[in-house]
Enzyme design. Structure first.
Site: not given
Ligand code: GUN
Length: 286
Positions: A54, A98, A121
């Site tokens: 990311k 995350q 998100d």
């Molecule tokens: N953990 C697994 N997938 C995701 C996601 O799309 N966003 C976040 N913040 N954590 C995750």
């Protein structure tokens, strides 16, 4: 092999080029670039890989990523304080925490604390509520990215039978909402659902998000169906596979996403899309 491959890498790249070009337009007008805070707590190896992807994509597209690598023993109150500061910071358009978080931190409390207009998100209850009402807002990245992949096939989703296998808050539930909003007929199952293969065989669209390696077999798939594989699992021999048995399913499906190179790149590209949307639409950076 009969199935056409849905190339997530190529579709994500096209979206990324559009985003990069829009950001160039902003900065060439003297406006600031969108800003994304990317927070990781602890040492989860898979999370570190995702977060690095990311951050790297932000750099490539011209989004300013503010990176926080926080220790495993971080107090919940300290994380809340950081989010409060970022909520107030006008250079930050998106806040991404995350998941999973260490067990002593209440993820729901953290996600609810992020301002809805910075929740790139789409996990805040406000944004999940907007999604379920079919009103455009920040939408969870993986399901929104899958909708982009489905639309790339040119198939009309209206009236299609869609079976979502997996009912997580991050993927399965918002995926069902996206498909309902696209006027598909939706069944949500879990890996434990009775007669699951028979239910899957009814589907024009199968979304596999079980976290069980190669669980969905070729004889679960209706001839010509669209198969979307959200899973990413490492086998003991080191090979990366999805939740679908690709070799079997590709002989029956009409369209299929590969692993890797299907849903994963779209999730990252959609996060960038959401960050640009937050900056330009929600924060009036125009
Ligand atoms: N953990 C697994 N997938 C995701 C996601 O799309 N966003 C976040 N913040 N954590 C995750």
């Amino acid at each position: 092999m009969s199935a056409k491959i849905i190339d997530g890498v190529a579709i994500a790249q096209k979206l990324q080029q559009e985003i990069a070009s829009q950001i160039k337009d902003l900065t060439s007008k003297g406006l600031r670039a969108p800003g994304l805070a990317v927070i990781i707590v602890g040492e989860n190896a898979a999370s570190k890989i995702y977060v690095n992807k990311k951050r790297k994509m932000c750099l490539e597209l011209g989004i300013i990523s503010k990176d926080y690598n926080l220790p495993d023993n971080l107090a919940e109150s300290e994380l809340l304080k950081l989010i409060a500061d970022l909520n107030k910071d006008y250079t930050i358009d998106g806040i991404l925490v995350q998941l999973p978080l260490p067990k002593h931190i209440d993820s729901n409390k953290i996600l609810e604390y992020i301002l809805p207009d910075k929740d790139v998100d789409g996990f805040n209850p406000y944004n999940i509520g907007k999604l379920s009402l079919g009103r455009s807002a920040l939408r969870p990245c993986t399901p929104k990215g899958i909708l982009t992949l489905l639309q790339s096939t040119g198939v009309d989703l209206k009236g299609m039978n869609a079976v979502v296998i997996g009912a997580s808050n991050i993927v399965g539930k918002p995926m069902a909402m996206e498909l309902i909003n696209a006027r598909s007929t939706v069944t949500v199952c879990r890996s434990t659902t009775r007669d699951l293969p028979a239910i899957a065989r009814q589907a024009d669209i199968v979304i596999a998000a079980t976290g069980v390696a190669e669980m969905v077999k070729g004889d679960w798939i209706k001839q010509g169906a669209i198969v979307i594989d959200v899973g990413i699992n490492r086998l003991p021999n080191g090979e990366l596979v999805g939740d679908v048995d690709f070799e079997q399913a590709k002989e029956v499906a009409g369209w299929i996403t590969p692993v890797p190179g299907g849903v994963g790149p779209m999730t990252v590209a959609t996060l960038m899309e959401n960050t640009l949307y937050a900056a330009t639409v929600l924060h009036s950076l125009v």
